[in-house]
Scaffold this motif. Structure first.
Motif, PDB file in Angstrom:
ATOM      1  N   LYS A  12       1.219  -1.200  -0.273  1.00  0.00           N
ATOM      2  CA  LYS A  12       0.610   0.077  -0.018  1.00  0.00           C
ATOM      3  C   LYS A  12       1.076   1.284  -0.141  1.00  0.00           C
ATOM      4  O   LYS A  12       0.964   2.323  -0.784  1.00  0.00           O
ATOM      5  CB  LYS A  12      -0.818   0.020   1.202  1.00  0.00           C
ATOM      6  CG  LYS A  12      -2.281   1.230   1.264  1.00  0.00           C
ATOM      7  CD  LYS A  12      -2.939   1.235   0.184  1.00  0.00           C
ATOM      8  CE  LYS A  12      -3.943   1.763   0.023  1.00  0.00           C
ATOM      9  NZ  LYS A  12      -4.752   2.232  -0.687  1.00  0.00           N
ATOM     10  N   LEU A  19      -6.768   1.387  -4.248  1.00  0.00           N
ATOM     11  CA  LEU A  19      -7.141   0.423  -3.829  1.00  0.00           C
ATOM     12  C   LEU A  19      -6.881  -0.808  -3.593  1.00  0.00           C
ATOM     13  O   LEU A  19      -6.164  -1.791  -4.965  1.00  0.00           O
ATOM     14  CB  LEU A  19      -8.685   0.172  -3.960  1.00  0.00           C
ATOM     15  CG  LEU A  19      -9.910   1.386  -3.723  1.00  0.00           C
ATOM     16  CD1 LEU A  19     -11.122   0.743  -3.918  1.00  0.00           C
ATOM     17  CD2 LEU A  19      -9.693   1.196  -2.155  1.00  0.00           C
ATOM     18  N   THR A  30      -9.022  -6.540   0.964  1.00  0.00           N
ATOM     19  CA  THR A  30      -8.780  -5.754   1.126  1.00  0.00           C
ATOM     20  C   THR A  30      -8.568  -5.008   2.353  1.00  0.00           C
ATOM     21  O   THR A  30      -9.590  -5.553   3.187  1.00  0.00           O
ATOM     22  CB  THR A  30      -9.392  -4.873   0.251  1.00  0.00           C
ATOM     23  OG1 THR A  30      -8.696  -3.354  -0.081  1.00  0.00           O
ATOM     24  CG2 THR A  30     -10.886  -4.543   0.868  1.00  0.00           C
ATOM     25  N   ASP A  34      -9.182   0.495   2.235  1.00  0.00           N
ATOM     26  CA  ASP A  34      -9.979   0.241   1.466  1.00  0.00           C
ATOM     27  C   ASP A  34     -10.721  -0.639   1.677  1.00  0.00           C
ATOM     28  O   ASP A  34     -11.749  -0.851   0.703  1.00  0.00           O
ATOM     29  CB  ASP A  34      -8.588  -0.042   0.632  1.00  0.00           C
ATOM     30  CG  ASP A  34      -7.606   0.330   0.168  1.00  0.00           C
ATOM     31  OD1 ASP A  34      -7.381   1.967   0.017  1.00  0.00           O
ATOM     32  OD2 ASP A  34      -6.361  -0.199  -0.994  1.00  0.00           O
ATOM     33  N   ALA A  38     -14.489  -0.236  -0.305  1.00  0.00           N
ATOM     34  CA  ALA A  38     -14.736  -1.382  -1.197  1.00  0.00           C
ATOM     35  C   ALA A  38     -16.594  -2.079  -0.369  1.00  0.00           C
ATOM     36  O   ALA A  38     -17.168  -2.164  -1.607  1.00  0.00           O
ATOM     37  CB  ALA A  38     -14.042  -2.383  -1.374  1.00  0.00           C
ATOM     38  N   HIS A  78     -11.612   4.280  -9.162  1.00  0.00           N
ATOM     39  CA  HIS A  78     -11.120   3.987  -8.285  1.00  0.00           C
ATOM     40  C   HIS A  78      -9.842   2.812  -9.061  1.00  0.00           C
ATOM     41  O   HIS A  78     -10.311   2.752 -10.103  1.00  0.00           O
ATOM     42  CB  HIS A  78     -11.075   3.536  -6.640  1.00  0.00           C
ATOM     43  CG  HIS A  78     -11.899   3.648  -5.942  1.00  0.00           C
ATOM     44  ND1 HIS A  78     -11.457   4.685  -4.824  1.00  0.00           N
ATOM     45  CD2 HIS A  78     -13.698   3.736  -5.912  1.00  0.00           C
ATOM     46  CE1 HIS A  78     -13.054   4.868  -4.509  1.00  0.00           C
ATOM     47  NE2 HIS A  78     -13.924   4.956  -4.805  1.00  0.00           N
ATOM     48  N   VAL A  80      -7.042   0.565  -8.998  1.00  0.00           N
ATOM     49  CA  VAL A  80      -7.063  -0.962  -7.895  1.00  0.00           C
ATOM     50  C   VAL A  80      -5.542  -1.294  -8.592  1.00  0.00           C
ATOM     51  O   VAL A  80      -5.379  -1.305  -9.613  1.00  0.00           O
ATOM     52  CB  VAL A  80      -8.475  -1.798  -8.561  1.00  0.00           C
ATOM     53  CG1 VAL A  80      -8.612  -2.520  -7.908  1.00  0.00           C
ATOM     54  CG2 VAL A  80      -9.597  -1.191  -8.519  1.00  0.00           C
TER      55      VAL A  80
END
Length: 106
Positions: A12, A19, A30, A34, A38, A78, A80
């Motif tokens: 991260k 994410l 996740t 995050d 989600a 987002h 990802v």
């Protein structure tokens, strides 16, 4: 579990604006902020669990739902990062190596 969380945090840090979907067994998980994002997008619930006195927020997506989930996350605006297992679980010793294998963005 804390080793996995530390591994997730390290990835991260490299991709702070994405994410992170982290492959663990049959799911992509996740964590922390995050996970809350989600869960909000999917209208689902996130799990708050405690491991070794550390509270962890988790949201899981079954691996067979990944494509649909990715579309929904990207459509929500987002970026990802898909983080897969880079070793086979039966032959690896200790914590599996994981790394970003794909990046999707709007």
């Amino acid at each position: 579990m804390s080793e996995i969380i530390n591994q997730h945090k390290a990835i991260k840090e490299k991709y702070p604006d994405a994410l992170i979907l982290f492959r663990i067994g049959d799911c992509y998980q996740t964590f922390e902020a995050d996970a809350k994002i989600a869960a909000n997008i999917f209208g689902g619930l996130f799990l708050q669990t405690k491991r070794e006195e550390e509270e962890i927020t988790v949201f899981s997506i079954p691996h067979y739902s990944l494509e649909v989930a990715l579309q929904k996350l990207v459509q929500a605006g987002h970026k990802v990062a898909i983080c897969d297992q880079l070793e086979h679980p039966k032959t690896a010793k200790g914590l599996l190596k994981r790394g970003v294998t794909d990046m999707l963005k709007t």
